[in-house]
Design a protein around this motif. Structure first.
Motif, PDB file in Angstrom:
ATOM      1  N   ASP A  91       0.824  -1.217   0.000  1.00 34.35           N
ATOM      2  CA  ASP A  91       0.000   0.000   0.000  1.00 34.35           C
ATOM      3  C   ASP A  91       0.854   1.261   0.000  1.00 34.35           C
ATOM      4  O   ASP A  91       0.443   2.301   0.513  1.00 34.35           O
ATOM      5  CB  ASP A  91      -0.935   0.025   1.230  1.00 34.35           C
ATOM      6  CG  ASP A  91      -1.967  -1.078   1.180  1.00 34.35           C
ATOM      7  OD1 ASP A  91      -2.447  -1.377   0.071  1.00 34.35           O
ATOM      8  OD2 ASP A  91      -2.281  -1.644   2.248  1.00 34.35           O
ATOM      9  N   ARG A  92       2.043   1.137  -0.598  1.00 32.64           N
ATOM     10  CA  ARG A  92       2.972   2.266  -0.508  1.00 32.64           C
ATOM     11  C   ARG A  92       3.808   2.471  -1.775  1.00 32.64           C
ATOM     12  O   ARG A  92       3.929   3.587  -2.252  1.00 32.64           O
ATOM     13  CB  ARG A  92       3.909   2.057   0.691  1.00 32.64           C
ATOM     14  CG  ARG A  92       4.946   3.143   0.857  1.00 32.64           C
ATOM     15  CD  ARG A  92       5.708   2.995   2.156  1.00 32.64           C
ATOM     16  NE  ARG A  92       6.707   4.050   2.313  1.00 32.64           N
ATOM     17  CZ  ARG A  92       7.485   4.203   3.377  1.00 32.64           C
ATOM     18  NH1 ARG A  92       7.378   3.361   4.402  1.00 32.64           N
ATOM     19  NH2 ARG A  92       8.366   5.191   3.424  1.00 32.64           N
ATOM     20  N   TYR A  93       4.384   1.400  -2.328  1.00 33.44           N
ATOM     21  CA  TYR A  93       5.348   1.532  -3.416  1.00 33.44           C
ATOM     22  C   TYR A  93       4.691   1.176  -4.754  1.00 33.44           C
ATOM     23  O   TYR A  93       4.405   0.010  -5.027  1.00 33.44           O
ATOM     24  CB  TYR A  93       6.566   0.640  -3.161  1.00 33.44           C
ATOM     25  CG  TYR A  93       7.269   0.948  -1.857  1.00 33.44           C
ATOM     26  CD1 TYR A  93       8.035   2.099  -1.718  1.00 33.44           C
ATOM     27  CD2 TYR A  93       7.144   0.095  -0.761  1.00 33.44           C
ATOM     28  CE1 TYR A  93       8.672   2.393  -0.529  1.00 33.44           C
ATOM     29  CE2 TYR A  93       7.770   0.376   0.441  1.00 33.44           C
ATOM     30  CZ  TYR A  93       8.528   1.529   0.558  1.00 33.44           C
ATOM     31  OH  TYR A  93       9.152   1.827   1.745  1.00 33.44           O
ATOM     32  N   GLU A  94       4.449   2.197  -5.582  1.00 29.40           N
ATOM     33  CA  GLU A  94       3.799   2.002  -6.879  1.00 29.40           C
ATOM     34  C   GLU A  94       4.862   1.749  -7.947  1.00 29.40           C
ATOM     35  O   GLU A  94       5.767   2.562  -8.158  1.00 29.40           O
ATOM     36  CB  GLU A  94       2.965   3.217  -7.260  1.00 29.40           C
ATOM     37  CG  GLU A  94       2.265   3.076  -8.602  1.00 29.40           C
ATOM     38  CD  GLU A  94       1.480   4.318  -8.991  1.00 29.40           C
ATOM     39  OE1 GLU A  94       1.076   4.415 -10.171  1.00 29.40           O
ATOM     40  OE2 GLU A  94       1.279   5.200  -8.114  1.00 29.40           O
ATOM     41  N   ILE A  95       4.750   0.624  -8.634  1.00 32.31           N
ATOM     42  CA  ILE A  95       5.738   0.254  -9.644  1.00 32.31           C
ATOM     43  C   ILE A  95       5.564   1.117 -10.886  1.00 32.31           C
ATOM     44  O   ILE A  95       4.490   1.201 -11.470  1.00 32.31           O
ATOM     45  CB  ILE A  95       5.619  -1.240  -9.999  1.00 32.31           C
ATOM     46  CG1 ILE A  95       5.897  -2.108  -8.765  1.00 32.31           C
ATOM     47  CG2 ILE A  95       6.576  -1.604 -11.136  1.00 32.31           C
ATOM     48  CD1 ILE A  95       5.754  -3.596  -9.009  1.00 32.31           C
ATOM     49  N   ILE A 111       7.468   4.701  -7.003  1.00 34.83           N
ATOM     50  CA  ILE A 111       7.301   5.966  -6.300  1.00 34.83           C
ATOM     51  C   ILE A 111       6.731   5.641  -4.921  1.00 34.83           C
ATOM     52  O   ILE A 111       5.794   4.857  -4.790  1.00 34.83           O
ATOM     53  CB  ILE A 111       6.397   6.944  -7.081  1.00 34.83           C
ATOM     54  CG1 ILE A 111       6.371   8.303  -6.382  1.00 34.83           C
ATOM     55  CG2 ILE A 111       4.997   6.382  -7.288  1.00 34.83           C
ATOM     56  CD1 ILE A 111       5.791   9.408  -7.238  1.00 34.83           C
ATOM     57  N   ASP A 112       7.387   6.203  -3.920  1.00 39.87           N
ATOM     58  CA  ASP A 112       6.944   5.993  -2.538  1.00 39.87           C
ATOM     59  C   ASP A 112       5.793   6.961  -2.268  1.00 39.87           C
ATOM     60  O   ASP A 112       5.993   8.175  -2.183  1.00 39.87           O
ATOM     61  CB  ASP A 112       8.109   6.247  -1.588  1.00 39.87           C
ATOM     62  CG  ASP A 112       7.750   6.011  -0.128  1.00 39.87           C
ATOM     63  OD1 ASP A 112       6.561   5.740   0.165  1.00 39.87           O
ATOM     64  OD2 ASP A 112       8.656   6.124   0.727  1.00 39.87           O
ATOM     65  N   ARG A 113       4.584   6.447  -2.133  1.00 39.86           N
ATOM     66  CA  ARG A 113       3.412   7.301  -1.952  1.00 39.86           C
ATOM     67  C   ARG A 113       3.424   8.038  -0.624  1.00 39.86           C
ATOM     68  O   ARG A 113       2.671   8.996  -0.450  1.00 39.86           O
ATOM     69  CB  ARG A 113       2.146   6.449  -2.060  1.00 39.86           C
ATOM     70  CG  ARG A 113       1.861   5.956  -3.472  1.00 39.86           C
ATOM     71  CD  ARG A 113       0.550   5.194  -3.534  1.00 39.86           C
ATOM     72  NE  ARG A 113       0.111   4.981  -4.909  1.00 39.86           N
ATOM     73  CZ  ARG A 113      -1.049   4.412  -5.224  1.00 39.86           C
ATOM     74  NH1 ARG A 113      -1.878   3.995  -4.258  1.00 39.86           N
ATOM     75  NH2 ARG A 113      -1.396   4.252  -6.486  1.00 39.86           N
ATOM     76  N   HIS A 114       4.268   7.619   0.303  1.00 39.97           N
ATOM     77  CA  HIS A 114       4.320   8.306   1.596  1.00 39.97           C
ATOM     78  C   HIS A 114       5.057   9.644   1.514  1.00 39.97           C
ATOM     79  O   HIS A 114       4.842  10.519   2.340  1.00 39.97           O
ATOM     80  CB  HIS A 114       4.989   7.420   2.647  1.00 39.97           C
ATOM     81  CG  HIS A 114       4.103   6.303   3.116  1.00 39.97           C
ATOM     82  ND1 HIS A 114       4.391   5.533   4.218  1.00 39.97           N
ATOM     83  CD2 HIS A 114       2.934   5.829   2.625  1.00 39.97           C
ATOM     84  CE1 HIS A 114       3.432   4.630   4.392  1.00 39.97           C
ATOM     85  NE2 HIS A 114       2.543   4.786   3.431  1.00 39.97           N
ATOM     86  N   GLY A 115       5.963   9.755   0.528  1.00 43.23           N
ATOM     87  CA  GLY A 115       6.701  11.015   0.450  1.00 43.23           C
ATOM     88  C   GLY A 115       6.974  11.480  -0.953  1.00 43.23           C
ATOM     89  O   GLY A 115       7.596  12.527  -1.155  1.00 43.23           O
ATOM     90  N   GLY A 116       6.564  10.708  -1.944  1.00 44.96           N
ATOM     91  CA  GLY A 116       6.767  11.101  -3.332  1.00 44.96           C
ATOM     92  C   GLY A 116       8.148  10.805  -3.871  1.00 44.96           C
ATOM     93  O   GLY A 116       8.472  11.172  -5.006  1.00 44.96           O
ATOM     94  N   GLN A 117       8.987  10.123  -3.084  1.00 46.65           N
ATOM     95  CA  GLN A 117      10.356   9.837  -3.485  1.00 46.65           C
ATOM     96  C   GLN A 117      10.393   8.647  -4.449  1.00 46.65           C
ATOM     97  O   GLN A 117       9.690   7.661  -4.273  1.00 46.65           O
ATOM     98  CB  GLN A 117      11.200   9.514  -2.245  1.00 46.65           C
ATOM     99  CG  GLN A 117      12.656   9.175  -2.535  1.00 46.65           C
ATOM    100  CD  GLN A 117      13.399   8.784  -1.270  1.00 46.65           C
ATOM    101  OE1 GLN A 117      12.810   8.628  -0.211  1.00 46.65           O
ATOM    102  NE2 GLN A 117      14.707   8.628  -1.391  1.00 46.65           N
ATOM    103  N   HIS A 118      11.233   8.752  -5.478  1.00 48.03           N
ATOM    104  CA  HIS A 118      11.452   7.631  -6.382  1.00 48.03           C
ATOM    105  C   HIS A 118      12.503   6.714  -5.773  1.00 48.03           C
ATOM    106  O   HIS A 118      13.566   7.175  -5.338  1.00 48.03           O
ATOM    107  CB  HIS A 118      11.894   8.122  -7.761  1.00 48.03           C
ATOM    108  CG  HIS A 118      10.785   8.720  -8.563  1.00 48.03           C
ATOM    109  ND1 HIS A 118      10.379   8.214  -9.783  1.00 48.03           N
ATOM    110  CD2 HIS A 118       9.962   9.781  -8.305  1.00 48.03           C
ATOM    111  CE1 HIS A 118       9.369   8.936 -10.253  1.00 48.03           C
ATOM    112  NE2 HIS A 118       9.100   9.903  -9.375  1.00 48.03           N
ATOM    113  N   VAL A 119      12.234   5.430  -5.752  1.00 47.69           N
ATOM    114  CA  VAL A 119      13.135   4.457  -5.125  1.00 47.69           C
ATOM    115  C   VAL A 119      13.298   3.257  -6.045  1.00 47.69           C
ATOM    116  O   VAL A 119      12.541   3.075  -7.012  1.00 47.69           O
ATOM    117  CB  VAL A 119      12.582   3.992  -3.755  1.00 47.69           C
ATOM    118  CG1 VAL A 119      12.497   5.142  -2.771  1.00 47.69           C
ATOM    119  CG2 VAL A 119      11.221   3.307  -3.915  1.00 47.69           C
ATOM    120  N   ALA A 120      14.302   2.438  -5.746  1.00 45.37           N
ATOM    121  CA  ALA A 120      14.505   1.170  -6.440  1.00 45.37           C
ATOM    122  C   ALA A 120      14.109   0.044  -5.494  1.00 45.37           C
ATOM    123  O   ALA A 120      14.489   0.057  -4.317  1.00 45.37           O
ATOM    124  CB  ALA A 120      15.960   1.021  -6.865  1.00 45.37           C
TER     125      ALA A 120
END
Length: 420
Positions: A91-95, A111-120
């Motif tokens: 419920d957090r990391y959108e592929i 994209i981390d929906r909790h803060g808008g940060q792009h992550v791997a």
């Protein structure tokens, strides 16, 4: 082959002054720590070539085979997670996209929906052998985060981890291409001397930090060294008579700690990807942190040449290539090896009349003959390489000593860039 007097003299004069926080590992409060002492000993997956494949996994690890049922062909299960763009994990990391894949599984950008940060997010195959490696990597990354809270050393940061169905997922900072990918996309135009110096200095500081904290990476190679940024410029290379890409930023990070090993842990017999594997590993003499030094020597010369120094896929041939480049393997090391079939009359058992030997002679030449110019900085680089590509572990330079080599003189007084 031994170090020359210049190498020994500056080593005796200079002693590396640690600027790291080291000592006993602390525990993070926000997540449970995986106790690596309780992990199975067989956590290492050994890759026999520079390309990632599953050739070394047992049949049981590869999952169900392709079968025929009622005339309908069923696809085999390769262990990877089925996903689609837009899927939200935890419920957090959108592929958003697939970044790459390898023997371990796949890496996706989210994209981390909790803060808008792009992550791997590294999505590990569901098979237990891969899960063991993933659990070990999580434990190591937890410890690195604890020991380097200020993010001063160029090791990838783990931001989170979780389990999705049967798959372990490791969330890390989003980085750019690997140094191998950059060379590949750049038609294998070598890095410049200045680029090598800046990249190597960061790698040496990062891996020296690991070594001071009793950890060996064991799989250092261009694929596991990533640029922080994907941005690049285009410039004309007069020597190569062509245009090529130049990284806009030379900041890098060391990644892939799945086979990293603490000093107190069981040491697997076989470590490192073949082209970067130290002679003591091939000869089954036992290994320690200095195997990382050998691997980085192979990495640096690859940056300089734009190609692998030892492009072998056979252990005996690999040792023969080493002898062509670095001189004979010392007899006392051959005498100690458990691989007795590699030795004949205290020398490497190699048939020099073979067609393979012709290829070795054609593609492998004495190390110093690879120098393109006689400039002072190239002399310094090759002197450093001579100290790193030393057969005898007791004589091989350490990375703490290497940071004081004259090749890095212009960088030692500079403060490392602060990272957010």
């Amino acid at each position: 082959m031994g170090k020359n007097n210049d190498c020994d003299s500056w080593k005796a004069i200079n002693k590396f002054k640690s600027d790291s926080k080291s000592g006993s590992f602390k525990q993070r409060k926000q997540r449970p720590i995986l106790d690596i002492s309780k992990l199975s000993k067989d956590v290492s997956l050994h890759l026999e070539s520079a390309s990632l494949d599953d050739n070394n996994l047992s049949a049981a690890d590869k999952g169900p085979k392709e079968t025929q049922q009622g005339g309908i062909k069923q696809n085999s299960d390769d262990g990877n997670m089925d996903y689609h763009i837009g899927l939200v994990l935890e419920d957090r990391y959108e592929i958003l996209s697939t970044l790459g894949e390898g023997a371990f599984g796949k890496v996706v950008e989210c994209i981390d929906r909790h803060g808008g940060q792009h992550v791997a997010v590294k999505i590990v195959k569901k098979f237990e052998s891969f899960c063991k490696v993933a659990r070990s990597e999580i434990a190591v990354l937890e410890e690195i985060n604890n020991l380097d809270e200020d993010n001063r050393f160029a090791c990838v940061r783990m931001l989170d981890w979780f389990k999705h169905k049967a798959h372990i997922c490791i969330v890390m900072e989003l980085l750019g291409p690997s140094t191998f990918e950059f060379l590949q996309q750049n038609n294998f135009v070598p890095f410049s001397m200045e680029q090598i110096r800046h990249i190597a200095f960061q790698i040496f500081r990062a891996v020296s930090f690991l070594h001071r904290n009793k950890l060996t990476h064991t799989d250092l190679k261009p694929e596991n060294i990533l640029f922080v940024s994907s941005d690049c410029d285009t410039e004309y290379n007069q020597q190569m008579n062509c245009k090529h890409k130049k990284p806009s930023c030379l900041d890098i990070k060391v990644v892939d700690f799945g086979t990293a090993t603490f000093d107190h842990q069981h040491h697997e017999t076989l470590v490192s990807t073949r082209h970067y594997r130290a002679p003591e590993v091939i000869l089954d003499l036992g290994w320690n942190q200095s195997c990382d030094v050998w691997s980085l020597g192979c990495v640096l010369i690859e940056y300089y040449l734009g190609q692998t120094l030892f492009p072998s896929h056979d252990c005996r041939e690999h040792l023969a290539m080493m002898e062509n480049v670095l001189g004979p393997i010392p007899p006392h090391l051959l005498k100690q090896t458990r691989k007795k079939h590699f030795v004949k009359h205290e020398r490497l058992n190699w048939v020099e009349a073979s067609s393979s030997d012709d290829d070795i002679r054609k593609h492998c030449q004495p190390l110093m003959q690879y120098m393109r110019t006689n400039s002072e900085e190239e002399k310094q680089l090759f002197d450093l390489l001579t100290c790193m590509l030393e057969y005898d572990v007791s004589r091989r330079i350490t990375l703490e000593e290497a940071l004081w080599h004259p090749f890095f003189c212009s960088l030692r007084t500079q403060q490392p860039p602060q990272r957010s």
